[in-house]
Enzyme design. Structure first.
Site, short mmCIF file in Angstrom:
data_model
loop_
_atom_site.label_atom_id
_atom_site.label_comp_id
_atom_site.label_asym_id
_atom_site.label_seq_id
_atom_site.Cartn_x
_atom_site.Cartn_y
_atom_site.Cartn_z
N ARG A 1 30.50 17.68 -39.07
CA ARG A 1 30.81 18.47 -37.88
C ARG A 1 29.94 18.01 -36.72
O ARG A 1 28.89 17.42 -36.89
CB ARG A 1 30.63 19.95 -38.16
CG ARG A 1 31.83 20.48 -38.90
CD ARG A 1 31.80 21.98 -39.01
NE ARG A 1 30.93 22.41 -40.08
CZ ARG A 1 30.89 23.66 -40.53
NH1 ARG A 1 31.67 24.56 -40.01
NH2 ARG A 1 30.09 23.99 -41.51
N TYR B 1 43.36 23.12 -44.79
CA TYR B 1 42.46 24.23 -44.41
C TYR B 1 43.23 25.28 -43.62
O TYR B 1 43.19 26.47 -43.93
CB TYR B 1 41.32 23.66 -43.58
CG TYR B 1 40.25 24.66 -43.19
CD1 TYR B 1 39.44 25.27 -44.15
CD2 TYR B 1 40.02 24.98 -41.85
CE1 TYR B 1 38.44 26.16 -43.78
CE2 TYR B 1 39.02 25.87 -41.48
CZ TYR B 1 38.23 26.45 -42.45
OH TYR B 1 37.23 27.34 -42.07
#
Ligand code: UDP
Length: 310
Positions: free
Chosen positions: A187, A146
């Site tokens: 998350r 990422y």
């Protein structure tokens, strides 16, 4: 009427962007392939005047009929668990997807905005993070797919600006929360809220002393809109500087949900940044922007959303 192309438009941030653009009188073409986006996020926009949707993978050649004024590239897996499960797609959408969307912007003479991230700072050695810090990123760690894709995306965006004269904007997005986050994206916000609401243990990674600074989605989207409409080409941090430890955050979620769930400690994932807080001096000065939604208010709205969808 101006027309905007928004990739990842059925995602958490993308769907809020689509809404804001429609509200402000722009036509919106939303593209998503639903790898991490969700049709439910844009269901209420289908059939609304000025909104159209195309299911497509933006790492392939993109063809859009008619003129375009804005291109916003928001397609990407965006949670550490997603990048672990989809490392190649994460790299491709940040690299090939950025190239293809920049190509569209160049072809149409449209203004371009790339969704970059605080992850470009890696596990930062400078605190708080200012835009001129180059970062401390492990390219070959699990988060590297990422981080490096977004760093490449920034480099590609600047190259299209410098070499092709495309009007470009780079937003570095810090931890953001709000309705339409995926429950299981791993998350911390959806994890803790769904655990608290189900009275399951809140899983704090490490000793919970690592810090994050959480921004409510409407604040973030307003900041992005202002950046797009400004003349600022260099990267700009958008986020909320209200920093806290993950353990404090877990306590806050327990308090706001009224949950008695215990806190359980789990191993800290590899390369998990120990501290993170945006320096938003630039956004304040240049865009006259700063976050206005207090944590408690934003979290209450987010908890209401999770209560409805759980
Ligand atoms: N975290 C945690 N428990 C969870 C999920 C995340 O303690 O169930 C921690 C994670 O280790 C990190 C912080 O919360 O320090 C924020 O993690 P998140 O995945 O939301 O995003 P990041 O900011 O790391 O990109």
């Amino acid at each position: 009427m101006t027309r905007a192309l928004i990739t990842g438009g059925a995602g958490f941030l993308g769907s809020h962007l689509c809404e804001l653009f429609l509200e402000r009188g722009h036509e919106v073409i939303c593209i998503d392939n639903f790898i991490t986006g969700n049709p439910a996020n844009i269901q209420h926009l289908i059939g609304r005047e000025g909104f159209s949707f195309v299911k497509y993978d933006v790492t392939n050649y993109i063809h859009i009929d008619g003129p375009l004024d804005y291109v916003l590239h928001f397609a990407s897996p965006a949670s550490p668990i997603d990048y672990l499960e989809k490392p190649i797609q994460t790299l491709k959408v940040g690299s090939l997807g950025t190239h293809k969307t920049l190509g569209v912007a160049k072809d149409k003479g449209a203004r371009y905005l790339i969704a970059s991230t605080s992850e470009v700072y890696g596990d930062p050695l400078v605190h708080p993070q200012k835009e001129d810090y180059w970062g401390n990123v492990n390219p070959v760690g699990p988060r590297g797919v990422y981080d490096e894709a977004k760093r490449f995306a920034e480099a590609m965006t600047m190259a299209y600006h410098r070499f092709h004269g495309v009007q470009t904007r780079i937003v570095r997005i810090f931890n953001t929360y709000g309705p339409r986050m995926r429950i299981r994206d791993g998350r911390v916000v959806p994890a803790f809220i769904s655990q608290a609401l189900r009275n399951e243990p809140l899983t704090v990674f490490g000793d919970g002393s690592q810090t994050r600074s959480f921004c409510f989605v409407t604040d973030l989207i307003e900041g992005i809109y202002r950046l797009l409409m400004s003349d600022e080409v260099n990267p700009t941090n958008i986020g909320n500087p209200n920093e806290m430890t993950v353990l404090q955050f877990a306590e806050e979620i327990k308090r706001l949900t009224g949950s008695n769930a215990p806190i359980e400690f789990r191993p800290l994932p590899e390369d998990d940044p120990k501290i993170r807080r945006p320096d938003i001096t630039k956004a304040r000065t240049l865009l006259h922007w700063e976050p206005v939604v207090p944590l408690q208010e934003g979290l209450t709205k987010t908890i209401d959303y999770f209560r409805r969808v759980l």
